[in-house]
Design an enzyme around this catalytic site. Structure first.
Site, PDB file in Angstrom:
ATOM      1  N   HIS A   1      14.060 -36.554 -21.629  1.00  0.00           N
ATOM      2  CA  HIS A   1      13.517 -36.587 -22.847  1.00  0.00           C
ATOM      3  C   HIS A   1      13.844 -37.594 -23.795  1.00  0.00           C
ATOM      4  O   HIS A   1      13.711 -37.561 -25.036  1.00  0.00           O
ATOM      5  CB  HIS A   1      13.736 -35.142 -23.630  1.00  0.00           C
ATOM      6  CG  HIS A   1      13.377 -33.756 -22.839  1.00  0.00           C
ATOM      7  ND1 HIS A   1      11.811 -33.447 -22.654  1.00  0.00           N
ATOM      8  CD2 HIS A   1      14.039 -33.151 -22.107  1.00  0.00           C
ATOM      9  CE1 HIS A   1      12.110 -32.381 -21.664  1.00  0.00           C
ATOM     10  NE2 HIS A   1      13.280 -32.339 -21.401  1.00  0.00           N
TER      11      HIS A   1
ATOM     12  N   SER B   1      10.028 -65.776 -31.688  1.00  0.00           N
ATOM     13  CA  SER B   1       9.198 -65.515 -32.615  1.00  0.00           C
ATOM     14  C   SER B   1       8.678 -66.624 -33.427  1.00  0.00           C
ATOM     15  O   SER B   1       9.272 -67.833 -33.561  1.00  0.00           O
ATOM     16  CB  SER B   1       9.815 -64.437 -33.607  1.00  0.00           C
ATOM     17  OG  SER B   1       8.971 -64.297 -34.547  1.00  0.00           O
TER      18      SER B   1
END
Length: 440
Positions: A159, A281
Site C-alpha cells: 500500500h 528543466s
C-alpha cells in the site's frame, strides 16, 4: 496517387479525395512490412511456377526483380510512399515497370487480403523474437544486480507504506523472473501464430493448385493455416495476442519505472539514475528530471490503447471487411514504440546507483513486528495470538535489518534468492531464442 491495382477500364473509381481517405496511412505503415511483403511475393511466385502459371525464366526474372527491390529499399534508394496506394501496389508497379507482362502476372491467385496477412504475420513473428531477446537482456541485467547488490537492505512496501525489511536482491530478482516469464510467453506466442495464410486469397481459396506446403517451408512457418475463411477471420485476433505479450512487457517496465520514480525522489533517496536517462528543466536550473523513466511508465498506455482499438475494430461478421485495414496502425505503432522503450531498460538497470545508507535508515523498528509474530508462532504460540500480542518496543529497537534478511529462509526469499535457478531458466530460454532461424 497512381491508379490502384483494383482499377479497370470503363469503371468509375474513387476520386482523389475519396482515394486518399481509403488509403489512409497504409503506404507509410507498409514501410515496416515491406521486406516481409517482398519475401512473401517471392514465395508466391514460386507457387505460381509450380502451378504452371510462370515459366522458369519468368520466375527467375521476378526473383531477380524482387531481390533488386529489396536491396534498393534496404539501402534507402527506394522509399515507399505516395504515389503508391500501399506496399502491395508498389511491388507490382516496380515489377511491371521492369518486366512488363511478367510483372503483371505476379498477383495471379492472390488477394491483397492474404498478401497483408502473410506480411503482417511475418512482421509479428520478427517483433516477438525481438521482444523475447529484449526481455532476456532486461532479465539478465536485473539478475546481475540481484547478485551484485542482493544483500543491501531496503524497506519492503505494501500500500506504498513501509511494511517489512526487504532487500535489493529480492526486488531485482522479482523483476528479473517476471521478464524471464515474458520472454518465454513471447516465444510461445510466436509458435502459436507461426502459421502460413499465404494462398488463401480473399478467404475462399482459388482454382489453382498452389503449393501451400512449399510456401510454408520457404517462409519458415511451422504449419499451414488450412482453412481460407479462418485465415481471413484471424486477422486482428493474432494481432491482439501479439500485443497482449507486448503489454505484459510494458506493464512490467511500468512497474519498474514506478519504483524508480518513487525511489529517485528526495523523499526516498534510495537510487540515483544515470545522467543519460535524465533531463534538465527549461526554467528551473536546480532540476534533473527522470523523463526517460516517466515515459517508460507511460508507454504501457499506448499499448493498452492499441489493444482497445483492435478489439473495437474486429467486431465483424465472417469474411473480409475494409474495417480490418485499421488493425495495422495500432499494431505497428505499439510494437515500434514499445520495443524502442524496452531497449533502454537494460542500460538503465545496469546504471542505477543505490544509496545503502538511505535505504537502511528507512527501515523503522516497527517493521520487525512480523518477524516477532512469526518467531512466537515458531515457538508454539498460535499465530493469531502471536499477531495480537504487542511486540516489545525495546526488542524492536535493537533488531537489525541484516538479521531479519538472514532469517528469511523460505525459498525465493531474501536469504535464499535461488539466483542460480533463475539464471538457469533464463539461459534455457536464451538458448531457444538463439536457436530460432535467423537469430543467434
Amino acid at each position: 496517387m497512381s491508379n490502384p491495382i483494383w482499377s479497370k477500364p470503363g469503371a468509375t473509381g474513387a476520386d482523389e479525395e475519396v482515394q486518399a481517405f481509403l488509403a489512409g496511412e497504409d503506404v507509410l505503415l507498409d514501410r515496416h512490412l515491406f521486406a516481409f511483403d517482398i519475401a512473401a511475393t517471392r514465395a508466391h511466385a514460386g507457387a505460381l511456377k509450380s502451378a504452371g502459371i510462370l515459366s522458369a525464366r519468368e520466375y527467375d526474372a521476378l526473383d531477380i526483380g524482387l531481390a533488386e527491390l529489396g536491396a534498393a529499399a534496404e539501402q534507402g534508394l527506394f522509399e515507399l510512399g505516395p504515389p503508391h496506394e500501399d506496399g502491395h501496389s508498389a511491388i507490382e508497379a516496380f515489377l511491371t515497370e521492369r518486366l512488363g507482362d511478367v510483372g503483371r502476372k505476379v498477383h495471379t491467385g492472390r488477394s491483397r487480403n492474404d498478401q497483408v496477412q502473410v506480411a503482417t504475420r511475418l512482421y509479428m513473428r520478427d517483433r516477438l523474437e525481438a521482444l523475447a531477446a529484449l526481455c532476456i537482456g532486461i532479465a539478465t541485467e536485473l539478475l546481475a544486480r540481484a547478485d551484485a547488490d542482493g544483500d543491501l537492505p531496503m524497506p519492503g512496501y505494501t500500500h506504498i507504506q513501509r511494511a517489512v525489511p526487504s532487500s535489493v536482491g529480492l526486488w531485482m530478482a522479482g523483476l528479473g523472473e517476471a521478464f524471464t516469464d515474458i520472454a518465454e510467453l513471447a516465444l510461445l506466442t510466436r509458435g502459436w501464430m507461426n502459421t502460413n495464410p499465404l494462398g488463401t486469397a480473399a478467404g475462399y481459396g482459388v482454382n489453382l493448385p498452389l503449393d501451400r506446403d512449399a510456401t510454408t517451408v520457404e517462409l519458415g512457418f511451422d504449419r499451414m493455416q488450412v482453412n481460407p475463411m479462418y485465415a481471413q477471420n484471424s486477422r486482428g485476433r493474432f494481432e491482439l495476442q501479439a500485443l497482449g505479450v507486448l503489454a505484459q512487457a510494458t506493464l512490467e517496465a511500468r512497474r519498474l519505472a514506478w519504483d524508480l520514480s518513487l525511489f529517485n525522489t528526495e523523499e526516498f533517496g534510495f537510487v540515483r539514475m544515470p545522467d543519460r536517462y535524465t533531463t534538465g528543466s527549461s526554467i528551473m536550473p536546480n532540476k534533473r528530471n527522470p523523463d526517460v523513466v516517466e515515459l517508460l511508465r507511460g508507454m504501457h498506455g499506448a499499448v493498452q490503447g492499441a489493444l482497445a482499438e483492435l478489439q473495437a475494430v474486429i467486431s465483424l461478421p465472417s469474411g473480409y471487411q475494409r474495417d480490418l485495414q485499421a488493425t495495422k496502425g495500432p499494431l505497428i505503432r505499439a510494437f515500434e514504440g514499445g520495443l524502442q522503450g524496452l531497449g533502454l531498460v537494460p542500460g538503465l538497470v545496469a546504471g542505477i546507483e543505490f544509496d545503502a545508507e538511505a535505504m537502511r535508515e528507512a527501515i523503522a523498528p516497527h517493521m520487525h513486528a512480523t518477524d516477532v509474530a512469526i518467531e512466537r508462532a515458531r515457538d508454539g504460540l498460535p499465530f493469531r495470538e502471536a499477531y495480537q500480542t504487542p511486540p516489545d518496543p525495546v526488542d524492536l529497537a535493537r533488531r537489525e535489518p541484516d538479521a531479519s534478511l538472514e532469517a528469511r529462509v523460505s525459498p525465493g526469499a531474501c536469504a535464499d534468492l535461488r539466483l542460480p535457478e533463475l539464471n538457469a531458466r533464463l539461459e534455457e530460454i536464451r538458448g531457444l531464442v538463439d536457436d530460432l532461424p535467423g537469430t543467434g
